[in-house]
Enzyme design. Structure first.
Site, PDB file in Angstrom:
ATOM      1  N   GLU A 159       0.825  -1.208   0.000  1.00  0.00           N
ATOM      2  CA  GLU A 159       0.000   0.000   0.000  1.00  0.00           C
ATOM      3  C   GLU A 159       0.862   1.263   0.000  1.00  0.00           C
ATOM      4  OE1 GLU A 159      -3.079   0.029  -0.562  1.00  0.00           O
ATOM      5  OE2 GLU A 159      -3.354  -2.138  -0.414  1.00  0.00           O
ATOM      6  N   ASP A 185       2.978  -4.334  -6.001  1.00  0.00           N
ATOM      7  CA  ASP A 185       3.492  -5.656  -5.612  1.00  0.00           C
ATOM      8  C   ASP A 185       4.999  -5.732  -5.858  1.00  0.00           C
ATOM      9  OD1 ASP A 185       1.039  -6.592  -4.798  1.00  0.00           O
ATOM     10  OD2 ASP A 185       0.618  -7.687  -6.649  1.00  0.00           O
TER      11      ASP A 185
END
Length: 469
Positions: free
Chosen positions: A330, A411
């Protein structure tokens, strides 16, 4: 009158036709997805990672939600076509004027007339949505072990939301009407600036004044998790000021978290289910607003601003390092400026939308096509929103494509920080514990999903890093 052949341009008929076409198209995609949900085996990449028991439970949960979705969408399209096609909007507008006159006010005052209209719309929405909300919460969510909300708390949340709408809505509506009436050639700029300001204000006051009306917030206790999160934030120069825990377990066993704040004053809120069960969640999803309905206004502001986001309610993971890995993902969005790119894109789109409205707001033919012999500000906005639905679908599709690209990049960011294995195992547990969909139809996911399916994310993380020259 609606469906009249004497109109210069058949705006209403075009809108209804497109609504029906989109319903048929999306129903076709949903049927493809339902066929994928019925597959009796896991996708090959998930074999050995997801237990058969969890897969069967996930399959049952997804099929229940799919069946409910078909009914809900069918009722929604029937109501929307009926409201537009049979002139319910102009009829209701006239009746709302009569209500204003009945209570001793002037129906010629557009602000009073509009507030009366919106009060009726709010009552209608609550009545028509209530059966679906009750069934989703107390049947589907309860059947699969997620609902923790009592009937009393459910209705108390609704009453609080209505009270907030009554308190906050009228000043905003009154200001909107005045701006449109006096905006002149710079109307689009004024509208954009007004809603931009409202978004900033709501983003500021929601966590401080509104959210505490629904939940209790306490500082995250000292411990391993707190230290790891703070160390990660510090290493990335993320200006984290406070970590809070909220009592989300009073409503659902789904977990959730969100970040908020501007500039050098960022905060992270974790639901107590994350702490008590050592579990965590990963992505922004509409379902978090189904199990936590009071978050819906905040989610809308989040989507408008882009700079602050819910971390989501996809699911849970048990290892503190996996929690940190998901937060690293995040924070990757923040570090890679995804939030800023989204913010700028949304502001540009909002300005263009207001510009389009400014061009057609005085179109007599447009109002008459929908059955109106006057041109109220709010009605003009509603009609304009319906006429640009095709563009909205295209923009939404494009934004989903960009969002999925951002997810892969975030990611990869977490992977570069050394969290590849933790993120991988965390995402698997997120998928498993929240009974998320395992088999997805590629057409359905491409059209609807703002986040890639788990199989695609794992495959991307398993690829070797590109060597730089």
């Amino acid at each position: 009158m609606p469906f009249s052949s004497s109109m210069a341009l058949p705006y209403l008929e075009a809108v209804i036709g497109f609504l029906i076409l989109m319903y048929l198209f999306e129903t076709y995609l949903a049927l493809r997805q339902r066929a994928a949900l019925k597959l009796p085996t896991l996708p090959k990449p998930l074999v050995g990672l997801i237990s058969q028991d969890k897969f069967e439970k996930s399959r049952a949960y997804s099929l229940d939600k799919s069946k409910f979705h078909f009914l809900h969408e069918f009722v929604s399209i029937v109501l929307e076509v009926a409201i537009l096609g049979f002139g319910v909007l102009p009829f209701f507008w006239k009746r709302s004027g009569e209500v204003v006159q009945y209570v001793g006010l002037s129906p010629e005052n557009e602000i009073f007339h509009t507030l009366s209209f919106l009060a009726g719309v709010m009552i209608w929405s609550q009545v028509t949505d209530l059966p679906f909300s009750l069934y989703s919460t107390f049947v589907i969510e309860a059947r699969h072990g997620f609902n923790k909300q009592t009937v009393r708390l459910f209705f108390l949340d609704i009453l609080k939301s209505i009270a907030l709408s009554i308190l906050i809505g009228p000043p905003i509506i009154a200001a909107l009407i005045v701006i449109v009436q006096k905006g002149g050639p710079y109307l689009a700029i004024y509208l954009w600036g007004f809603f931009f300001t409202i978004s900033l204000v709501m983003m500021t006051i929601y966590p401080v004044l509104i959210a505490p009306l629904f939940n209790e917030f306490t500082p995250l206790p000292d411990g391993e998790l707190q230290v790891k999160i703070e160390n990660l934030a510090s290493s990335l120069k993320f200006p984290l000021k406070k970590l809070f825990v909220v009592d989300g377990s009073t409503r659902s066993s789904h977990s959730n978290a969100y970040m908020y704040g501007f500039f050098k004053n960022k905060r992270i809120v974790l639901f107590d289910t994350l702490i008590e069960q050592r579990k965590f969640i990963a992505t922004l999803d509409n379902d978090c607003c189904k199990c936590q309905p009071h978050l819906l206004p905040f989610r809308r502001v989040v989507l408008m601003l882009g700079g602050t986001k819910l971390l989501g309610c996809e699911s849970l993971c048990k290892n503190p390092d996996e929690v940190v890995a998901v937060i690293a993902h995040e924070l990757g969005h923040w570090k890679l400026n995804h939030t800023m790119y989204s913010f700028v894109a949304v502001q540009i789109l909002s300005f263009l939308q207001f510009g389009g409205y400014a061009l057609v707001r005085n179109s007599k033919d447009l109002f008459e096509s929908f059955g109106f012999d006057t041109q109220p500000v709010l009605i003009g906005l509603i009609i304009f929103q319906h006429t640009v639905i095709p563009l909205q679908h295209l923009i939404s599709f494009g934004m989903n494509l960009v969002s999925r690209s951002f997810e892969f990049q975030a990611d990869a960011f977490a992977k570069k920080l050394g969290y590849a294995q933790e993120l991988r195992s965390g995402l698997v547990k997120l998928q498993e514990e929240n009974l998320a969909t395992m088999n997805t139809d590629p057409w359905y996911s491409t059209y609807h999903y703002s986040h890639p399916p788990l199989v695609e994310r794992l495959a991307a993380m398993d690829k070797p890093d590109k060597k730089s020259d």
